[in-house]
Design an enzyme around this catalytic site. Sequence first.
Site, PDB file in Angstrom:
ATOM      1  N   PRO A 153       0.797  -1.175   0.089  1.00  0.00           N
ATOM      2  CG  PRO A 153      -0.894  -1.451   1.763  1.00  0.00           C
ATOM      3  CD  PRO A 153       0.353  -2.143   1.083  1.00  0.00           C
ATOM      4  CG  ASP A 154      -0.147   4.600   0.891  1.00  0.00           C
ATOM      5  OD1 ASP A 154      -0.812   5.128   0.294  1.00  0.00           O
ATOM      6  OD2 ASP A 154       0.037   4.991   1.949  1.00  0.00           O
ATOM      7  CB  ALA A 155       4.323   0.790  -2.678  1.00  0.00           C
ATOM      8  CG  LEU A 158       4.089   9.055  -0.472  1.00  0.00           C
ATOM      9  CD1 LEU A 158       3.148  10.011  -0.337  1.00  0.00           C
ATOM     10  CD2 LEU A 158       3.579   8.697   1.136  1.00  0.00           C
TER      11      LEU A 158
END
Length: 393
Positions: A153-155, A158
């Site tokens: 997640p968010d790799a 973001l």
Amino acid sequence: MRRAPTWLAALSLGLTALFAAPSAQAADTAGPAGRGPSLYVPDANPQAYRQAYELARQGKFLDAAGILAMVGTPQAVWFGDQTPAQVERMVRQVVRDADEDDAVPVLALYDIPGRDCSNYSAGGAADTAEYKEWIDAVARGIGSRDAMVTLEPDALALLPSDCGQDDAQGTKTAARYLEVNYAVDHLEPLRGTRVYLDTGHPGWHAVDSIVPRLIKGGVGHASGFYTNASNYNTDDANSWYGKLISSCIAYVGAGGDVAACPNQWWPRADAQAWLDANVHTPPSRMTHFVTDSSRNGQGPWTPPAGTYPDPQDWCNPPDRGLGARPTLRTGDPLQDARLWIKTPGESDGLCLRGTPGPQDPERGTVDPEAGDWFPEQALELVRFANPPVLPRS
């Protein structure tokens, strides 16, 4: 694996008998047309069981039953920060347990170097070499058993370049893409594994912003992508965002310019007209997606205007509710599943909303650290669940 103590098992049975009627929307986790495995229910955070016990002891049986119903719903099992030996053993145990239950486990892998821009959920592998070793261990743990993987997640939403943590050459961002591709290339080929890549959520990146990241991250070699992990956007917003992303990937794959793709803020009729005119790939050949409905029953939180320097609308917002139950039958040819990726009841972190703290000014309390059980929020999720987790009289 964690198991409920005997006294809690007895409590659970008693509360189940007391509230035996089905909820407004029971979890329909079976595969297409009712065939195949269901989704896996992991062991709950021990603090959830303790909260249920304390509520029952106080005579708050409906709340206690709600907590138990919440943790008894299929949801992801999160892995991150373990050593390779530890994560291999833990993943092997989960997929073995799921296999015995004829269920598919959802694994949320969260060990990318520099994750969360070193903020609330900082941690992860020290470097690319360490991350590759960790992914190899996960792959060994899964083996030939079934698993759905929501990768990091968010790799992609973001990147290190998004938070000022990269150098002028973009070294860390380049490494991030290498790491995500490595994970896809070593997990997706496993016999029963499906890997989905991060898009953030519909209130964050426009379609033409996230699609190039997905393509560069190797979505063409994965089963697809996921959206809304740990966030609060509605099912309708998530499904529409997924359709737009999938359609844009198909359009770009056929030689189109990503900048021409409609985004989630276009009038929907205009966007649909564009899709009808420009995307002719059948759904079976398009990139599929899954969504997170764990905490979106009331939709996103709208912070009071002008109250906080940084409202952090994603961080333990008040009065949110559990969303629709997980299922492998979505009725959408592009959407493989609706999942509970975020563990409902666990904190998003120490939310200060731009204030000195230490209290969360919206709640008047010091929020638990990211990943710790948050009893107040857990109760809110149950009480404001939409659909309800228990029958309403």
